[in-house]
Design a protein around this motif. Structure first.
Motif, short mmCIF file in Angstrom:
data_model
loop_
_atom_site.label_atom_id
_atom_site.label_comp_id
_atom_site.label_asym_id
_atom_site.label_seq_id
_atom_site.Cartn_x
_atom_site.Cartn_y
_atom_site.Cartn_z
N MET A 1 -27.60 -32.55 -84.80
CA MET A 1 -28.75 -33.45 -84.73
C MET A 1 -28.59 -34.40 -83.54
O MET A 1 -27.51 -34.89 -83.28
N THR A 2 -29.67 -34.65 -82.86
CA THR A 2 -29.63 -35.50 -81.68
C THR A 2 -29.59 -36.98 -82.04
O THR A 2 -30.15 -37.39 -83.06
N ALA A 3 -28.97 -37.77 -81.19
CA ALA A 3 -28.96 -39.22 -81.35
C ALA A 3 -30.21 -39.84 -80.75
O ALA A 3 -30.48 -41.02 -80.96
N TYR A 4 -30.98 -39.05 -80.01
CA TYR A 4 -32.17 -39.54 -79.33
C TYR A 4 -33.37 -39.47 -80.27
O TYR A 4 -34.20 -38.58 -80.18
N THR A 5 -33.43 -40.43 -81.18
CA THR A 5 -34.43 -40.41 -82.24
C THR A 5 -35.64 -41.29 -81.94
O THR A 5 -36.56 -41.34 -82.74
N ARG A 6 -35.63 -41.99 -80.83
CA ARG A 6 -36.73 -42.89 -80.48
C ARG A 6 -37.40 -42.41 -79.21
O ARG A 6 -36.77 -41.79 -78.35
N ARG A 7 -38.68 -42.69 -79.07
CA ARG A 7 -39.46 -42.41 -77.86
C ARG A 7 -39.91 -43.76 -77.32
O ARG A 7 -40.50 -44.55 -78.05
N ILE A 8 -39.57 -44.05 -76.06
CA ILE A 8 -39.92 -45.31 -75.45
C ILE A 8 -40.86 -45.05 -74.27
O ILE A 8 -40.64 -44.13 -73.48
N ALA A 9 -41.92 -45.84 -74.20
CA ALA A 9 -42.81 -45.86 -73.05
C ALA A 9 -42.66 -47.25 -72.44
O ALA A 9 -42.55 -48.24 -73.17
N PHE A 10 -42.65 -47.33 -71.12
CA PHE A 10 -42.32 -48.60 -70.48
C PHE A 10 -42.95 -48.72 -69.10
O PHE A 10 -43.28 -47.72 -68.46
N PHE A 11 -43.08 -49.97 -68.64
CA PHE A 11 -43.47 -50.23 -67.26
C PHE A 11 -43.02 -51.62 -66.87
O PHE A 11 -42.70 -52.46 -67.72
N ALA A 12 -42.99 -51.86 -65.56
CA ALA A 12 -42.64 -53.17 -65.01
C ALA A 12 -43.35 -53.32 -63.68
O ALA A 12 -43.68 -52.32 -63.03
N PRO A 13 -43.59 -54.56 -63.26
CA PRO A 13 -44.16 -54.76 -61.93
C PRO A 13 -43.24 -54.15 -60.87
O PRO A 13 -42.01 -54.13 -61.04
N ILE A 14 -43.82 -53.69 -59.80
CA ILE A 14 -43.06 -53.04 -58.72
C ILE A 14 -41.86 -53.89 -58.30
O ILE A 14 -40.78 -53.37 -58.11
N GLY A 15 -42.04 -55.20 -58.18
CA GLY A 15 -40.97 -56.08 -57.71
C GLY A 15 -39.77 -56.17 -58.63
O GLY A 15 -38.69 -56.56 -58.20
N GLN A 16 -39.94 -55.82 -59.90
CA GLN A 16 -38.83 -55.88 -60.86
C GLN A 16 -38.38 -54.51 -61.35
O GLN A 16 -37.38 -54.40 -62.05
N ALA A 17 -39.10 -53.47 -61.00
CA ALA A 17 -38.78 -52.14 -61.52
C ALA A 17 -37.40 -51.65 -61.08
O ALA A 17 -36.70 -51.02 -61.88
N ASP A 18 -37.01 -51.90 -59.84
CA ASP A 18 -35.68 -51.46 -59.41
C ASP A 18 -34.58 -52.13 -60.21
O ASP A 18 -33.60 -51.49 -60.60
N ALA A 19 -34.73 -53.43 -60.48
CA ALA A 19 -33.73 -54.15 -61.28
C ALA A 19 -33.69 -53.59 -62.70
O ALA A 19 -32.61 -53.39 -63.27
N CYS A 20 -34.86 -53.31 -63.26
CA CYS A 20 -34.91 -52.73 -64.61
C CYS A 20 -34.27 -51.35 -64.63
O CYS A 20 -33.57 -50.99 -65.58
N ASN A 21 -34.48 -50.58 -63.57
CA ASN A 21 -33.88 -49.25 -63.48
C ASN A 21 -32.36 -49.34 -63.38
O ASN A 21 -31.64 -48.58 -64.03
N ARG A 22 -31.87 -50.28 -62.56
CA ARG A 22 -30.41 -50.46 -62.47
C ARG A 22 -29.82 -50.84 -63.83
O ARG A 22 -28.75 -50.36 -64.21
N ALA A 23 -30.54 -51.70 -64.57
CA ALA A 23 -30.07 -52.09 -65.90
C ALA A 23 -30.03 -50.87 -66.82
O ALA A 23 -29.04 -50.67 -67.54
N ALA A 24 -31.06 -50.04 -66.79
CA ALA A 24 -31.08 -48.83 -67.62
C ALA A 24 -29.91 -47.92 -67.26
O ALA A 24 -29.25 -47.36 -68.14
N ASN A 25 -29.64 -47.80 -65.98
CA ASN A 25 -28.51 -46.96 -65.55
C ASN A 25 -27.18 -47.55 -65.99
O ASN A 25 -26.27 -46.81 -66.37
N ALA A 26 -27.06 -48.87 -66.00
CA ALA A 26 -25.83 -49.51 -66.48
C ALA A 26 -25.65 -49.29 -67.98
O ALA A 26 -24.52 -49.31 -68.49
N LEU A 27 -26.77 -49.02 -68.68
CA LEU A 27 -26.72 -48.76 -70.12
C LEU A 27 -26.55 -47.28 -70.43
O LEU A 27 -26.58 -46.87 -71.59
N GLY A 28 -26.40 -46.44 -69.39
CA GLY A 28 -26.12 -45.04 -69.63
C GLY A 28 -27.18 -44.06 -69.15
O GLY A 28 -26.98 -42.85 -69.22
#
Length: 125
Positions: A1-28
């Motif tokens: 069974m997969t641990a990926y049990t949630r579906r997330i939809a998301f967005f951010a303003p262009i000026g903050q999207a890179d920072a949000c992406n780096r944070a997601a990458n730091a989280l795996g």
């Protein structure tokens, strides 16, 4: 069974999207996660970027706790405080059961609720 049990939809303003992406990458996560260009008109210039992904309960809990970490979750070694603050300040997201959620519909409902449309390459809607 997969641990990926949630579906997330998301967005951010262009000026903050890179920072949000780096944070997601730091989280795996890996690579670019904010690839859907968005604007109020559906034409360039894009004002926001977003996406959709299957995620774990832990990932959703951690993102929901920004700019903190949930109790018992250590600070990820590669997570930069400013990037995590961008998640707290700018990331808009919804999360539902991965099994019961249509990813495209979830994303479309989220962006419509915030007055955004997908940027179409040819300018069509």
């Amino acid at each position: 069974m997969t641990a990926y049990t949630r579906r997330i939809a998301f967005f951010a303003p262009i000026g903050q999207a890179d920072a949000c992406n780096r944070a997601a990458n730091a989280l795996g996560e890996s690579g670019p996660n904010f690839e859907v260009r968005l604007s109020a008109t559906g034409t360039e210039p894009a004002t926001h970027t977003g996406g959709s992904a299957a995620e774990t309960e832990l990932f959703i809990s951690v993102v929901s706790a920004a700019p903190n970490m949930p109790p018992g979750v250590p600070w990820p070694e590669d997570l930069v405080v400013a990037d995590w603050q961008a998640v707290a300040d700018a990331l808009v997201f919804v999360s539902d059961s991965a099994r019961a959620t249509n990813a495209r519909q979830q994303f479309e409902v989220l962006i419509e609720a915030h007055g955004l449309k997908r940027v179409q390459p040819d300018g069509s809607e």
